[in-house]
Design an enzyme around this catalytic site. Structure first.
Site, PDB file in Angstrom:
ATOM      1  N   VAL A 101       0.454  22.885  60.957  1.00 49.50           N
ATOM      2  CA  VAL A 101       0.980  22.299  62.194  1.00 49.50           C
ATOM      3  C   VAL A 101      -0.079  21.458  62.905  1.00 49.50           C
ATOM      4  O   VAL A 101       0.236  20.579  63.704  1.00 49.50           O
ATOM      5  CB  VAL A 101       1.503  23.397  63.145  1.00 49.50           C
ATOM      6  CG1 VAL A 101       0.376  24.222  63.728  1.00 49.50           C
ATOM      7  CG2 VAL A 101       2.334  22.804  64.255  1.00 49.50           C
ATOM      8  N   ALA A 263      -4.956  30.203  59.083  1.00 43.25           N
ATOM      9  CA  ALA A 263      -3.515  29.961  59.245  1.00 43.25           C
ATOM     10  C   ALA A 263      -3.232  28.465  59.234  1.00 43.25           C
ATOM     11  O   ALA A 263      -4.044  27.670  59.715  1.00 43.25           O
ATOM     12  CB  ALA A 263      -3.027  30.553  60.566  1.00 43.25           C
ATOM     13  N   ASP A 264      -2.095  28.129  58.684  1.00 39.29           N
ATOM     14  CA  ASP A 264      -1.635  26.733  58.727  1.00 39.29           C
ATOM     15  C   ASP A 264      -0.606  26.528  59.827  1.00 39.29           C
ATOM     16  O   ASP A 264      -0.466  25.434  60.361  1.00 39.29           O
ATOM     17  CB  ASP A 264      -1.065  26.328  57.369  1.00 39.29           C
ATOM     18  CG  ASP A 264      -2.204  26.133  56.390  1.00 39.29           C
ATOM     19  OD1 ASP A 264      -2.659  27.131  55.811  1.00 39.29           O
ATOM     20  OD2 ASP A 264      -2.672  24.984  56.256  1.00 39.29           O
ATOM     21  N   ARG A 265       0.147  27.587  60.132  1.00 42.42           N
ATOM     22  CA  ARG A 265       1.107  27.509  61.244  1.00 42.42           C
ATOM     23  C   ARG A 265       1.445  28.935  61.662  1.00 42.42           C
ATOM     24  O   ARG A 265       1.780  29.775  60.827  1.00 42.42           O
ATOM     25  CB  ARG A 265       2.373  26.776  60.783  1.00 42.42           C
ATOM     26  CG  ARG A 265       3.311  26.391  61.904  1.00 42.42           C
ATOM     27  CD  ARG A 265       4.552  25.663  61.356  1.00 42.42           C
ATOM     28  NE  ARG A 265       4.291  24.378  60.757  1.00 42.42           N
ATOM     29  CZ  ARG A 265       4.657  23.201  61.265  1.00 42.42           C
ATOM     30  NH1 ARG A 265       5.303  23.148  62.406  1.00 42.42           N
ATOM     31  NH2 ARG A 265       4.411  22.077  60.609  1.00 42.42           N
ATOM     32  N   ALA A 273       2.095  31.308  58.499  1.00 39.79           N
ATOM     33  CA  ALA A 273       2.033  30.653  57.182  1.00 39.79           C
ATOM     34  C   ALA A 273       0.575  30.396  56.847  1.00 39.79           C
ATOM     35  O   ALA A 273      -0.170  29.836  57.656  1.00 39.79           O
ATOM     36  CB  ALA A 273       2.795  29.335  57.213  1.00 39.79           C
TER      37      ALA A 273
END
Ligand code: MRU
Length: 391
Positions: A101, A263-265, A273
């Site tokens: 994100v 974390a990516d999102r 995620a």
């Protein structure tokens, strides 16, 4: 030598701004920086994962456009045209990878900045471009400061809230290890790192016995990149394959203070995620009574996404699973030309999601630059209101 994924030089009397990224496809065998001159270069470098990691992707996209504007924008346009052009280039960069994100968040914030700049009647296109470049450059500086704060907050939490941490505080012989996945360090950020930043902070405070780095198939960010950073910084580390995580938790027991991941999102309820394999680690950690922590800047919390079900997971090419690529080792020392080797039956179907979602109920805390968020007692979900109050 400080590890640097992103090398950016602002414009000066000596010339326009320049950007180079460390080609992470060549790590650990070669250290090669690649110049990024325009948005097409930046898009390709992100898509091909020459640069990767949620914060690094966002920063490189922002700086890519800063460099492009510095060399191509002639100022003949109106402020509104400059704003439209910048937003259109940002939207293009945003499509390079879907799950993290931070990229979308950066695009949103930068678009807002140029929209505000263009709506001021006093501004011309040069002023809009100048505002954009200043904001993009700030992202690079802010990320390092955020990561250091994440490192300090995470290390403190570990020392105060885990069995190993509490014993270690009064007994230097107590072992305290951390298990991590993927690469969340200097190579994934502007510097220092998130989950790896916590490991660095524990090591700097002389509280870390060992970091366990999971190989992170299929792309091997753990064995290629995290292991490289840990060796580079002389942090005691052991590389394991992903399938060994359960065994190491069973063997080490409470000596493993926590699993810490990036974390990516992060959805509004805390579902997270991150790199494929993270979810399996969370399940294993819960089974073994090991704390499971996510380390990420507040920009990774996506307030527009209610839960993990709404997160789009990037699926990548099957050859990342069926082939490995690397230089042949030359017996006399050093490396030869890169070669590709197949490790799977030709023709087999492949599923290659780059990320998975760990449900909030398996996460014990989310370490941010302003503090560690925990769930209210009895709740399965997180509430992030407190960390956004000061934004
Ligand atoms: O596919 P990648 O290498 O970009 O995935 C990276 C991760 O999953 C990281 O854990 C995440 O981006 C956080 S990096 C500080």
């Amino acid at each position: 030598m400080v590890l640097q994924a992103i090398k950016y030089t602002p414009a000066s009397g000596d010339g326009p701004a320049s950007l180079e990224i460390l080609d992470q496809l060549q790590i650990p065998h070669r250290t090669v920086y690649e110049p990024i001159k325009n948005c097409e270069d930046g898009f390709k470098a992100i898509k091909q994962m020459k640069v990767r990691g949620a914060p690094a992707i966002a920063i490189v996209a922002a700086l890519t456009l800063a460099v492009e504007l510095g060399t191509t924008y002639d100022g003949a346009q109106s402020a509104a045209e400059a704003k439209d052009h910048i937003i259109q280039r940002l939207e293009y960069l945003k499509t390079s990878r879907p799950t993290a994100v931070n990229l979308g968040d950066a695009v949103g914030k930068l678009s807002k900045i140029v929209t505000t700049a263009a709506s001021s009647s006093a501004t011309d296109s040069q002023a809009v471009v100048k505002e954009y470049i200043a904001a993009a450059e700030r992202m690079l500086v802010d990320d390092v400061a955020d990561n250091k704060a994440i490192g300090a907050n995470g290390a403190k939490w570990i020392m105060e809230n885990t069995e190993a941490g509490k014993s270690r505080a009064s007994n230097a012989a107590q072992e305290l290890s951390i298990l991590t996945i993927c690469n969340t360090g200097s190579l994934a950020t502007a510097g220092y790192g998130t989950a790896l930043g916590v490991i660095r902070s524990l090591h700097n405070a002389q509280c870390l016995t060992r970091a366990y780095a999971s190989e992170t198939r299929p792309y091997n960010q753990g064995s290629r990149l995290t292991a490289y950073e840990l060796v580079h910084d002389n942090i005691p580390a052991t590389l394991i394959t992903d399938s060994m995580a359960g065994s190491i938790m069973a063997r080490e027991g409470s000596n493993i203070a926590a699993v810490i991941v990036g974390a990516d999102r992060v959805a509004t309820n805390g579902d997270t995620a991150n790199k494929i394999g993270t979810y399996s680690l969370a399940v294993l950690a819960r089974h073994h009574g090991v704390k499971f922590l996510v380390a990420a800047p507040r920009t990774t919390v996506d307030r527009a996404t209610a839960s993990g079900e709404d997160i789009v997971i990037e699926e990548r090419a099957g050859h990342e699973v069926t082939q490995v690529r690397g230089p042949q080792v030359i017996p006399e020392g050093g490396f030869g030309e890169p070669a590709t080797v197949s490790t799977a039956a030709i023709g087999v179907d492949v599923w290659n999601p780059a990320f998975d979602v760990t449900p909030a109920n398996l996460i014990d805390g989310i370490i941010t630059e302003v503090g560690v968020v925990e769930k209210a007692s009895g709740s399965l979900n997180f509430n992030f209101d407190s960390i956004f109050a000061s934004m």
